[in-house]
Design a protein around this motif. Structure first.
Motif, PDB file in Angstrom:
ATOM      1  N   LEU A 142      -8.547  -9.313 -16.923  1.00 60.80           N
ATOM      2  CA  LEU A 142      -7.642 -10.414 -16.579  1.00 60.80           C
ATOM      3  C   LEU A 142      -8.398 -11.397 -15.702  1.00 60.80           C
ATOM      4  O   LEU A 142      -8.765 -11.096 -14.572  1.00 60.80           O
ATOM      5  CB  LEU A 142      -6.409  -9.879 -15.845  1.00 60.80           C
ATOM      6  N   SER A 143      -8.639 -12.581 -16.248  1.00 63.03           N
ATOM      7  CA  SER A 143      -9.520 -13.542 -15.576  1.00 63.03           C
ATOM      8  C   SER A 143      -8.742 -14.708 -14.980  1.00 63.03           C
ATOM      9  O   SER A 143      -7.758 -15.173 -15.550  1.00 63.03           O
ATOM     10  CB  SER A 143     -10.534 -14.073 -16.582  1.00 63.03           C
ATOM     11  N   THR A 144      -9.216 -15.161 -13.830  1.00 62.37           N
ATOM     12  CA  THR A 144      -8.677 -16.383 -13.233  1.00 62.37           C
ATOM     13  C   THR A 144      -9.705 -17.511 -13.333  1.00 62.37           C
ATOM     14  O   THR A 144      -9.506 -18.585 -12.791  1.00 62.37           O
ATOM     15  CB  THR A 144      -8.355 -16.173 -11.736  1.00 62.37           C
ATOM     16  N   GLY A 145     -10.796 -17.235 -14.004  1.00 68.93           N
ATOM     17  CA  GLY A 145     -11.886 -18.210 -14.033  1.00 68.93           C
ATOM     18  C   GLY A 145     -12.881 -17.917 -12.932  1.00 68.93           C
ATOM     19  O   GLY A 145     -14.084 -18.006 -13.109  1.00 68.93           O
ATOM     20  N   GLU A 146     -12.379 -17.528 -11.757  1.00 66.35           N
ATOM     21  CA  GLU A 146     -13.251 -17.179 -10.628  1.00 66.35           C
ATOM     22  C   GLU A 146     -13.499 -15.674 -10.563  1.00 66.35           C
ATOM     23  O   GLU A 146     -14.581 -15.221 -10.254  1.00 66.35           O
ATOM     24  CB  GLU A 146     -12.604 -17.618  -9.309  1.00 66.35           C
ATOM     25  N   LEU A 147     -12.453 -14.907 -10.838  1.00 65.58           N
ATOM     26  CA  LEU A 147     -12.525 -13.452 -10.713  1.00 65.58           C
ATOM     27  C   LEU A 147     -11.952 -12.799 -11.955  1.00 65.58           C
ATOM     28  O   LEU A 147     -11.074 -13.358 -12.613  1.00 65.58           O
ATOM     29  CB  LEU A 147     -11.721 -12.988  -9.494  1.00 65.58           C
ATOM     30  N   LYS A 155      12.557  -4.097 -10.685  1.00 73.64           N
ATOM     31  CA  LYS A 155      12.012  -2.855 -10.106  1.00 73.64           C
ATOM     32  C   LYS A 155      10.575  -3.035  -9.622  1.00 73.64           C
ATOM     33  O   LYS A 155       9.995  -2.119  -9.035  1.00 73.64           O
ATOM     34  CB  LYS A 155      12.049  -1.739 -11.151  1.00 73.64           C
ATOM     35  N   ILE A 156       9.980  -4.222  -9.910  1.00 72.07           N
ATOM     36  CA  ILE A 156       8.571  -4.451  -9.583  1.00 72.07           C
ATOM     37  C   ILE A 156       8.461  -5.386  -8.379  1.00 72.07           C
ATOM     38  O   ILE A 156       9.101  -6.427  -8.330  1.00 72.07           O
ATOM     39  CB  ILE A 156       7.820  -5.079 -10.781  1.00 72.07           C
ATOM     40  N   SER A 157       7.642  -4.986  -7.427  1.00 74.16           N
ATOM     41  CA  SER A 157       7.376  -5.841  -6.269  1.00 74.16           C
ATOM     42  C   SER A 157       5.876  -5.919  -6.037  1.00 74.16           C
ATOM     43  O   SER A 157       5.166  -4.921  -6.169  1.00 74.16           O
ATOM     44  CB  SER A 157       8.055  -5.264  -5.023  1.00 74.16           C
ATOM     45  N   PHE A 158       5.406  -7.094  -5.701  1.00 72.31           N
ATOM     46  CA  PHE A 158       3.985  -7.251  -5.415  1.00 72.31           C
ATOM     47  C   PHE A 158       3.612  -6.538  -4.111  1.00 72.31           C
ATOM     48  O   PHE A 158       2.483  -6.079  -3.943  1.00 72.31           O
ATOM     49  CB  PHE A 158       3.626  -8.738  -5.297  1.00 72.31           C
ATOM     50  N   GLN A 160      -6.411  -9.565  -6.118  1.00 73.54           N
ATOM     51  CA  GLN A 160      -5.047  -9.381  -5.607  1.00 73.54           C
ATOM     52  C   GLN A 160      -4.506 -10.671  -4.997  1.00 73.54           C
ATOM     53  O   GLN A 160      -3.369 -11.069  -5.244  1.00 73.54           O
ATOM     54  CB  GLN A 160      -5.071  -8.243  -4.574  1.00 73.54           C
ATOM     55  N   ALA A 161      -5.341 -11.355  -4.194  1.00 67.75           N
ATOM     56  CA  ALA A 161      -4.899 -12.589  -3.533  1.00 67.75           C
ATOM     57  C   ALA A 161      -4.565 -13.672  -4.553  1.00 67.75           C
ATOM     58  O   ALA A 161      -3.570 -14.394  -4.412  1.00 67.75           O
ATOM     59  CB  ALA A 161      -5.988 -13.078  -2.575  1.00 67.75           C
ATOM     60  N   LEU A 162      -5.382 -13.771  -5.598  1.00 72.91           N
ATOM     61  CA  LEU A 162      -5.132 -14.802  -6.612  1.00 72.91           C
ATOM     62  C   LEU A 162      -3.876 -14.487  -7.428  1.00 72.91           C
ATOM     63  O   LEU A 162      -3.102 -15.385  -7.748  1.00 72.91           O
ATOM     64  CB  LEU A 162      -6.350 -14.948  -7.521  1.00 72.91           C
ATOM     65  N   MET A 163      -3.679 -13.211  -7.762  1.00 71.63           N
ATOM     66  CA  MET A 163      -2.466 -12.862  -8.516  1.00 71.63           C
ATOM     67  C   MET A 163      -1.213 -13.051  -7.665  1.00 71.63           C
ATOM     68  O   MET A 163      -0.140 -13.328  -8.175  1.00 71.63           O
ATOM     69  CB  MET A 163      -2.553 -11.422  -9.039  1.00 71.63           C
ATOM     70  N   ASN A 218      -1.080 -25.679  -8.984  1.00 72.99           N
ATOM     71  CA  ASN A 218      -0.846 -24.893 -10.193  1.00 72.99           C
ATOM     72  C   ASN A 218      -2.119 -24.767 -11.026  1.00 72.99           C
ATOM     73  O   ASN A 218      -2.240 -25.351 -12.104  1.00 72.99           O
ATOM     74  CB  ASN A 218       0.273 -25.523 -11.031  1.00 72.99           C
ATOM     75  N   PRO A 219      -3.117 -24.053 -10.512  1.00 73.35           N
ATOM     76  CA  PRO A 219      -4.387 -23.965 -11.229  1.00 73.35           C
ATOM     77  C   PRO A 219      -4.214 -23.484 -12.663  1.00 73.35           C
ATOM     78  O   PRO A 219      -3.244 -22.817 -12.996  1.00 73.35           O
ATOM     79  CB  PRO A 219      -5.199 -22.970 -10.394  1.00 73.35           C
ATOM     80  N   LYS A 220      -5.192 -23.834 -13.484  1.00 75.20           N
ATOM     81  CA  LYS A 220      -5.126 -23.553 -14.921  1.00 75.20           C
ATOM     82  C   LYS A 220      -4.862 -22.071 -15.186  1.00 75.20           C
ATOM     83  O   LYS A 220      -4.106 -21.722 -16.085  1.00 75.20           O
ATOM     84  CB  LYS A 220      -6.455 -23.968 -15.560  1.00 75.20           C
ATOM     85  N   TRP A 221      -5.502 -21.187 -14.408  1.00 83.97           N
ATOM     86  CA  TRP A 221      -5.337 -19.762 -14.681  1.00 83.97           C
ATOM     87  C   TRP A 221      -3.904 -19.300 -14.454  1.00 83.97           C
ATOM     88  O   TRP A 221      -3.452 -18.340 -15.072  1.00 83.97           O
ATOM     89  CB  TRP A 221      -6.329 -18.926 -13.877  1.00 83.97           C
ATOM     90  N   VAL A 222      -3.155 -19.984 -13.568  1.00 84.99           N
ATOM     91  CA  VAL A 222      -1.741 -19.625 -13.386  1.00 84.99           C
ATOM     92  C   VAL A 222      -0.971 -19.917 -14.672  1.00 84.99           C
ATOM     93  O   VAL A 222      -0.120 -19.147 -15.102  1.00 84.99           O
ATOM     94  CB  VAL A 222      -1.121 -20.364 -12.179  1.00 84.99           C
ATOM     95  N   GLU A 223      -1.323 -21.034 -15.317  1.00 86.27           N
ATOM     96  CA  GLU A 223      -0.703 -21.345 -16.613  1.00 86.27           C
ATOM     97  C   GLU A 223      -1.035 -20.254 -17.631  1.00 86.27           C
ATOM     98  O   GLU A 223      -0.204 -19.907 -18.474  1.00 86.27           O
ATOM     99  CB  GLU A 223      -1.193 -22.699 -17.119  1.00 86.27           C
ATOM    100  N   TYR A 224      -2.259 -19.714 -17.559  1.00 83.41           N
ATOM    101  CA  TYR A 224      -2.624 -18.651 -18.489  1.00 83.41           C
ATOM    102  C   TYR A 224      -1.824 -17.380 -18.227  1.00 83.41           C
ATOM    103  O   TYR A 224      -1.473 -16.650 -19.143  1.00 83.41           O
ATOM    104  CB  TYR A 224      -4.128 -18.346 -18.397  1.00 83.41           C
TER     105      TYR A 224
END
Length: 269
Positions: A152-157, A219-222, A195-198, A7-13
């Motif tokens: 929208l940042s994950t820290g890496e991307l 109605k939304i699908s990845f 995309q992979a990180l999201m 559960n990396p920090k960016w997921v919490e964000y």
């Protein structure tokens, strides 16, 4: 599509952005007024922050009228809106000028991509979050394209713009990268990485898209996600084969053309 075990920090964000995205969307009429005056409230990992979307200070900082200090992040959407309204107007001599602040790492040199980003955000906020009307030529792939957020940042991307695409009543994320150079390999890598990180954030990311757009979660699908590159026209008029290869993999391409100093048009290529 579940979260990673760590559960990396960016997921919490991303999780924390869900509630903030909902609050942000409740203020759409105000966002439209702010955008008219070249101001935008960005959703951050832990707060909201008002920034400039003017051509002279694109995606740059705002300065307060009362003491000239930088407008900082706010815990509430109301606070961020007030901070935007309490900043120097875009046409005031005291508004932040990137070129004057050589040490201002976050804003200078003013990236040309930021001008395009600011232009697209302003267009979306003044048109009910719609990007479909300005990014033309995609009717075969998209019935709708709704602006969700930027940077929208994950820290890496960091994704330049996150939008929600719609086709035949189904919705899916659209990751958009803006570039003034045709750096295909780098752009493809950035988009595929984002995309992979999201995808790791899974349902939390879908909930954030839903909260910011007002489109129901179910109605939304990845799965139907799209990756879009916005860049300049090809020089010499001949497209490289690798661009065609990327198209065959589902990448969408739009060329921008500048109209004067502060306006752009976009068409599919």
């Amino acid at each position: 599509m579940g979260k990673s075990a760590s559960n990396p920090k960016w997921v919490e964000y991303i999780q924390s952005r869900i509630e903030r995205a909902k609050q942000w969307r409740e203020e759409l009429p105000t966002h439209e007024q702010l955008a008219e005056n070249y101001r935008y409230v960005r959703i951050l990992g832990k707060s909201f922050r008002a920034i400039s979307i003017s051509p002279t200070n694109p995606c740059g900082r705002l300065l307060r009228k009362d003491n000239g200090s930088e407008v900082s992040g706010c815990a509430t959407i109301k606070g961020a809106i007030l901070s935007a309204q309490g900043a120097h107007p875009y046409d005031h001599s005291a508004d932040f000028k990137p070129a004057r602040h050589k040490t201002a790492k976050a804003d200078t040199p003013a990236k040309p991509e930021h001008k395009i980003q600011a232009f697209l955000i302003r267009h979306a906020l003044m048109n009910g979050q719609k990007l479909h009307g300005i990014l033309t030529g995609f009717d075969g792939d998209l019935d709708d394209l709704i602006f969700v957020t930027d940077e929208l940042s994950t820290g890496e991307l960091r994704a330049d713009i996150i939008a929600l695409g719609g086709k035949n009543g189904r919705y899916f994320p659209v990751f958009i990268e803006l570039k003034v150079k045709r750096e295909l390999k780098r752009l493809m890598g950035q988009l595929e990485g984002a995309q992979a990180l999201m995808n790791i954030a899974g349902q939390d990311f879908i909930k954030m898209l839903s909260a910011a757009s007002g489109i129901p979660n179910e109605k939304i699908s990845f799965d139907g996600y799209r990756l879009m590159i916005v860049w300049p026209p090809v020089s010499g008029g001949k497209e490289a084969n690798r661009v065609e290869d990327a198209r065959s993999k589902g990448f969408l391409f739009a060329e921008y053309g500048q109209q004067g100093d502060a306006k752009y048009e976009f068409k599919r290529n």
